[in-house]
Design an enzyme around this catalytic site. Sequence first.
Site, PDB file in Angstrom:
ATOM      1  N   ARG A   1     -11.033 -14.063  -7.048  1.00  0.00           N
ATOM      2  CA  ARG A   1     -11.782 -13.290  -6.035  1.00  0.00           C
ATOM      3  C   ARG A   1     -11.480 -13.728  -4.602  1.00  0.00           C
ATOM      4  O   ARG A   1     -12.301 -13.572  -3.706  1.00  0.00           O
ATOM      5  CB  ARG A   1     -13.285 -13.348  -6.291  1.00  0.00           C
TER       6      ARG A   1
ATOM      7  N   LYS B   1      -3.843  -5.694   5.859  1.00  0.00           N
ATOM      8  CA  LYS B   1      -3.699  -4.703   4.788  1.00  0.00           C
ATOM      9  C   LYS B   1      -2.737  -5.265   3.744  1.00  0.00           C
ATOM     10  O   LYS B   1      -1.631  -5.712   4.078  1.00  0.00           O
ATOM     11  CB  LYS B   1      -3.127  -3.393   5.341  1.00  0.00           C
TER      12      LYS B   1
ATOM     13  N   GLU C   1      10.116   0.258  14.370  1.00  0.00           N
ATOM     14  CA  GLU C   1       8.683  -0.023  14.584  1.00  0.00           C
ATOM     15  C   GLU C   1       8.470  -0.603  15.979  1.00  0.00           C
ATOM     16  O   GLU C   1       7.485  -0.302  16.645  1.00  0.00           O
ATOM     17  CB  GLU C   1       8.150  -1.017  13.543  1.00  0.00           C
TER      18      GLU C   1
ATOM     19  N   LYS D   1      -0.772  -4.911  18.082  1.00  0.00           N
ATOM     20  CA  LYS D   1      -1.324  -4.612  16.756  1.00  0.00           C
ATOM     21  C   LYS D   1      -2.659  -5.348  16.594  1.00  0.00           C
ATOM     22  O   LYS D   1      -3.629  -4.796  16.071  1.00  0.00           O
ATOM     23  CB  LYS D   1      -0.338  -4.970  15.637  1.00  0.00           C
TER      24      LYS D   1
ATOM     25  N   GLU E   1      -9.814   0.181   9.405  1.00  0.00           N
ATOM     26  CA  GLU E   1      -9.096   1.441   9.556  1.00  0.00           C
ATOM     27  C   GLU E   1      -9.979   2.688   9.547  1.00  0.00           C
ATOM     28  O   GLU E   1      -9.700   3.657   8.841  1.00  0.00           O
ATOM     29  CB  GLU E   1      -8.036   1.560   8.459  1.00  0.00           C
TER      30      GLU E   1
ATOM     31  N   ARG F   1      -7.197   2.748  14.609  1.00  0.00           N
ATOM     32  CA  ARG F   1      -6.007   2.127  14.016  1.00  0.00           C
ATOM     33  C   ARG F   1      -4.922   3.164  13.700  1.00  0.00           C
ATOM     34  O   ARG F   1      -3.747   2.825  13.584  1.00  0.00           O
ATOM     35  CB  ARG F   1      -6.432   1.371  12.759  1.00  0.00           C
TER      36      ARG F   1
ATOM     37  N   ASN G   1       0.195   4.566  13.662  1.00  0.00           N
ATOM     38  CA  ASN G   1       1.063   5.463  12.899  1.00  0.00           C
ATOM     39  C   ASN G   1       1.856   6.399  13.810  1.00  0.00           C
ATOM     40  O   ASN G   1       2.367   7.424  13.349  1.00  0.00           O
ATOM     41  CB  ASN G   1       0.239   6.285  11.895  1.00  0.00           C
TER      42      ASN G   1
ATOM     43  N   HIS H   1       4.931   8.251  12.648  1.00  0.00           N
ATOM     44  CA  HIS H   1       4.995   8.075  11.194  1.00  0.00           C
ATOM     45  C   HIS H   1       4.841   9.369  10.387  1.00  0.00           C
ATOM     46  O   HIS H   1       5.257   9.397   9.236  1.00  0.00           O
ATOM     47  CB  HIS H   1       3.931   7.071  10.719  1.00  0.00           C
TER      48      HIS H   1
ATOM     49  N   HIS I   1       7.446   9.442   7.692  1.00  0.00           N
ATOM     50  CA  HIS I   1       7.127   9.340   6.266  1.00  0.00           C
ATOM     51  C   HIS I   1       7.701  10.525   5.493  1.00  0.00           C
ATOM     52  O   HIS I   1       8.196  10.368   4.379  1.00  0.00           O
ATOM     53  CB  HIS I   1       5.612   9.292   6.047  1.00  0.00           C
TER      54      HIS I   1
ATOM     55  N   HIS J   1      12.962   2.743   6.755  1.00  0.00           N
ATOM     56  CA  HIS J   1      11.669   3.088   7.344  1.00  0.00           C
ATOM     57  C   HIS J   1      11.743   3.239   8.880  1.00  0.00           C
ATOM     58  O   HIS J   1      11.376   4.276   9.433  1.00  0.00           O
ATOM     59  CB  HIS J   1      10.660   2.006   6.949  1.00  0.00           C
TER      60      HIS J   1
END
Length: 336
Positions: free
Chosen positions: A111, A133, A175, A203, A213, A217, A221, A224, A228, A240
Amino acid sequence: MIEVTVPLQEGREYPVLVGPDARKELESYLPEEAQRVAIITQQNIGVDLQLETTNEIFLISDGEEAKNLNTIESLCSSFSRWGLTRGDCIVSLGGGVVTDVAGFAAASYHRGVPVIHIPTSLLGQIDASIGGKTGVNLPEGKNLVGAFWQPTAVLCDTSTLETLPEREMMSGYGEMAKYHFLGSGDLEGLELDEKIAKCIEIKAQVVASDEREAGIRAVLNYGHTLGHALETVEQYDLRHGEAIAIGLIFAAELAYKLGRIDKNRVEEHRSVVSHYGLSCNLPKGIEPDAIIEVMKRDKKAIDGLTFVLDGPSGVEVVAGIETSIVKEILNHMDQN
Ligand code: NAD
């Protein structure tokens, strides 16, 4: 060595160290009570870590395919057999695949075990290792299972980038180009470690205001939505960051068409993307209808097509954009 502090909610924070040989500082960042350190890495990373604390290396396979629940189960079983406890520490040593997997293993095992990231790809340093994340893919899609799990520290060792393949470096630059429009100002004249630190600061600020998020946030993106979609329609063979770079140019053209920015700002986007040696053009033979279909399925789409766009008050989420405008821009952009 540059130190950036990432603020979290409730007065918590963690340090990010950026510079050559930053990994050599690992021992001093380990939690005091840690008796064992589980190092998660990949065979071809080839970066050495010298630690006095008892440690063991746990290898995972390379590539996006390794980011799955079987890898998490196998890691957790190995930790258990080795005797790793909640008071110990997990260290990731690798690109975004390793930091995502190690972060999720750390979030789940017993945990929650402290994790320290040592990202060895440019994308890992300016993006994947920052913000908490973590997660893995399902056959149904990317990053569908995961957790928010903040690291104890992040050590961005710029020496490790020396062995990073050129195409992976370019992917990170895609990026990095994004951050020019998220408030970093002009990064072009800075040394690489200063550029990396600046991206991390931005960031960190965004994440601090939206740790889980819920809203702002989403500006991370930027570039993106199209990026994507280009990655999803796999026939284009884009990394990417290469896809994000094209997404930035598309977003600038769209913002211009909507009267949100002027032509100079569009040119600024082209100049930044070109500065990193990335292409501003769509891949040859692109089919706008197929790309638009994929963008409609984007998980951030709320109402019609949704994009993160530049504008008078900075970069923000804009929903409800007509398909016909998007198609027109895709048809007018140059192709490689
Ligand atoms: P990656 O981890 O697959 O690394 C790219 C390749 O470079 C791999 O083959 C890796 O083994 C190799 N490599 C890494 N460092 C090296 C080094 N120093 N020397 C030699 N080879 C090295 O890819 P990536 O681009 O670093 O990360 C992509 C992943 O990050 C994706 O899974 C993406 O979903 C994730 N990501 C997560 C977040 C987040 O917020 N959690 C953000 C962005 C991306």
